[in-house]
Structure formats: structure tokens, C-alpha cells
Design an enzyme around this catalytic site. Structure first.
Site, short mmCIF file in Angstrom:
data_model
loop_
_atom_site.label_atom_id
_atom_site.label_comp_id
_atom_site.label_asym_id
_atom_site.label_seq_id
_atom_site.Cartn_x
_atom_site.Cartn_y
_atom_site.Cartn_z
N THR A 129 0.75 -0.99 -0.16
CA THR A 129 0.14 -0.05 -0.16
C THR A 129 0.79 1.05 0.05
O THR A 129 0.57 2.30 -0.39
CB THR A 129 -1.16 0.09 1.32
N ARG A 150 -1.99 5.78 7.18
CA ARG A 150 -2.45 4.33 8.43
C ARG A 150 -2.27 4.34 9.47
O ARG A 150 -1.22 4.62 9.87
CB ARG A 150 -1.86 3.21 7.24
N HIS A 152 -10.79 0.67 4.61
CA HIS A 152 -9.63 0.24 3.90
C HIS A 152 -10.05 0.54 2.26
O HIS A 152 -9.92 0.53 1.11
CB HIS A 152 -8.67 -0.75 3.53
#
Ligand code: NCD
Length: 319
Positions: A59, A108, A136
Site C-alpha cells: 500500500t 494508515r 480501507h
């Protein structure tokens, strides 16, 4: 183009037409990324800061490449080495960064809701790269793009999400997105890994893989999130693989052309057979990674357009 949001904090606030707008733009960024010159200047002059308070490989790399391909100045905060370790609060860190005038903040965080809270304290656009067990959104969008390209549509598909649903923000965001786009979603996993109140979500729930996979178009596997468990959820990994691990024999119950997905990182031999994961005739796991970059380019591009138009409106009002 319709995409009326300052931030991308979750799938929940998105309208189906906004999801389609984003995926259409992402398709064009897949083409750009496959070309020899992978650059556009959609984010030229803008500063993107990535703040990952939890470990991440794909990510974070994906957001970094996406920003660079669009010409942003990208900075990765090394959260392990940051003042957080000295006791600074999330809000103080956010205010410090805010004073440096970023335009896009990618965050995050291990706590559900932390990214929403942060978005209220800063002036820039905030993108949620995963908050606790909550959402997410870019993962669900990249999964949607992968499905749309593999199946030629993103509606009226039978989709099974399998495994550790309870601890998974990926499952939550996908459930919301796939439901909004009018698909039939089933959840398969042991009752101990199903979230409370699951019956209110309007989905079918199975604890048997063979039964649950019958006639599905898409099989989405999830990682067993050991770090979010405090024991007692599964008898043993071996037993879990036997009952819930996806292998060719279990996949045979799905449609003949069913695709296999996994958000990564994978526990091979726990939730999925390694050979099946690598089988390019069934598995689209590498496509998901490719789509991830394109979806993040599209998301940041759309938010940047909104930033610019709200700046223009403010300047107009002050003139
Ligand atoms: C997921 C995550 O971090 O939520 N991974 C990812 O973003 N590709 C899923 C997981 O950790 O299992």
C-alpha cells in the site's frame, strides 16, 4: 465528472456514480502506467505526505509510485523514528505536518476512526490507507477495478469473501462497495471469525467452503490477521487450512471461470494454497497490485481537482 469529496476516508460516503467515475479514470491510468513514459502532471506542484503508523509494503509503495507518476513531491514519514516514539499525540503530529502545507496526506493507523479524526484537524485532503478494522477504501476500489476488468462488469456477480472477516477492514470496505454496486456477497468463515451483528448486513453467511463457493464468480480470500487476535479464534493453522484454505479442490465448487483474489500479504498454506495463488489462469492477485497504483492515481487526481476548485472558489470570493 462527479466526485464531490474533500477526503477519501471510506467507501461508505461514496455514491455508485462516484465509484464508477473513479474506476473509469483509473482505467486510463492503467494505460499510462503500461506505457514507456509513465508521467502526467495532474499533481504537479502538490506535496503528498505518506504517514504509515502500521507496517505496509504494497500500500505504501503503491501510494508513493502513484504520487510520483502524477508529478507530486512525495515524502514518506518514517513513523518508527518519529516523535510518536517520544510520546507526541497523533493530533500534534498532524498539526506539525499541517504547518508544512501538504496538499495530500495518506494515513494508515491501527485504530479505527483515527484517520477521520485527523482529517478534522488539517486543511489538506486526507486519504485513508487503512484504519484499524474500519475501512480501507483504496483496497476495495482496486479490488472493484480488478473484478470489472476480469469479468467485464461490476454488478450482479456472486462474490464470496472468505476467512477472517471479523478483523478485516478489507472485508468491510468491500462489502459496502460491492453491495452499493448491486452484487450478491456471501461471507464464508468460521463463526469465531465473523463480526457481531453480521445477520443485519443482508448477506448470506456460510461456515462451509464447499457449500459457500457454489456458483460464485469471484473468490476473495483474506489474510488470517494473527496480530489482531488474542488467541482462541482458530484451533490450529493446519486445521484452518484444511477447512478454510483455498485450494484447487475447493475452488472446483465455484464457477468454472471464477477468479481468485487476495489483498496480500498472503500466508501461503494457511488461507491459500501457494500453487493456486501463482496460477495465472485463476489468480488475479498480481493484477490487484497493478490496479492498486492506478486506483490511487485516480483517487489523488480527483481529490486534487476538488482542492483546486475550492481554492479557486475561495480566491474568487476574496477578490
Ligand atoms: C491489507 C491491510 O493492511 O489491511 N493489506 C493491504 O493493504 N494490501 C490486508 C491485510 O493486512 O491482511
Amino acid at each position: 465528472m462527479t466526485f464531490r469529496h474533500k477526503h477519501l476516508l471510506g467507501i461508505e460516503p461514496l455514491h455508485p456514480t462516484e465509484i464508477t467515475t473513479l474506476l473509469d479514470l483509473a482505467d486510463s491510468y492503467v494505460d499510462l502506467s503500461r506505457g514507456a513514459a509513465k508521467h502526467s502532471n495532474a499533481l504537479a506542484g502538490l506535496t503528498q505526505i505518506n504517514m504509515f503508523f502500521e507496517n505496509s509494503t504494497r500500500t505504501q509503495a503503491s501510494f508513493e509510485i502513484a504520487g510520483k507518476r502524477l508529478g507530486a513531491d512525495v515524502m514518506n514519514m518514517a513513523m518508527q523514528a518519529s516523535s510518536i516514539k517520544k510520546g507526541e499525540t497523533l493530533i500534534d503530529t498532524a498539526l506539525t505536518l499541517n504547518a508544512m502545507h501538504p496538499d495530500l496526506l495518506v494515513v494508515r493507523h491501527p485504530h479505527s476512526g483515527a484517520v477521520d479524526l485527523l482529517a478534522q484537524k488539517v486543511n489538506c485532503a486526507v486519504l485513508n490507507a487503512g484504519d484499524g478494522q474500519h475501512e480501507h477504501p483504496t483496497q476495495a476500489l482496486l479490488d472493484a477495478l480488478t473484478i470489472r476488468r476480469a469479468k467485464g462488469r461490476l454488478h450482479r456477480l456472486n462474490i464470496a469473501i472468505c476467512g477472517d472477516i471479523a478483523h478485516s477492514r478489507v472485508a468491510r470496505s468491500n462489502l459496502i462497495l460491492l453491495g452499493k454496486m448491486e452484487n450478491r456477497v456471501r461471507l464464508i468463515g468460521p463463526p469465531t471469525l465473523m463480526p457481531a451483528g453480521i445477520s443485519e448486513l443482508g448477506v448470506e453467511v456460510y461456515d462451509d467452503m464447499e457449500e459457500g463457493l457454489k456458483d460464485v464468480d469471484v473468490v476473495m480470500m483474506l489474510r488470517l490477521q494473527k496480530e489482531r487476535m488474542d488467541g482462541g479464534f482458530i484451533p490450529s493453522e493446519r486445521e484452518y487450512y484444511h477447512r478454510y484454505g483455498l485450494d484447487a479442490a475447493k475452488l472446483a465448487h465455484a464457477k468454472e471461470d471464477a477468479i481468485v483474489m487476495h489483498p496480500g500479504p498472503m500466508n501461503r498454506g494457511v488461507e491459500i494454497d501457494g500453487t493456486l495463488a501463482d496460477d495465472i489462469n485463476r489468480s488475479v492477485i498480481q493484477d490487484q497490485v497493478e490496479m492498486g497504483v492506478a486506483v490511487r492515481m485516480a483517487a489523488m487526481d480527483l481529490l486534487a481537482r476538488n482542492l483546486r476548485s475550492s481554492d479557486a472558489a475561495r480566491d474568487g470570493a476574496n477578490a
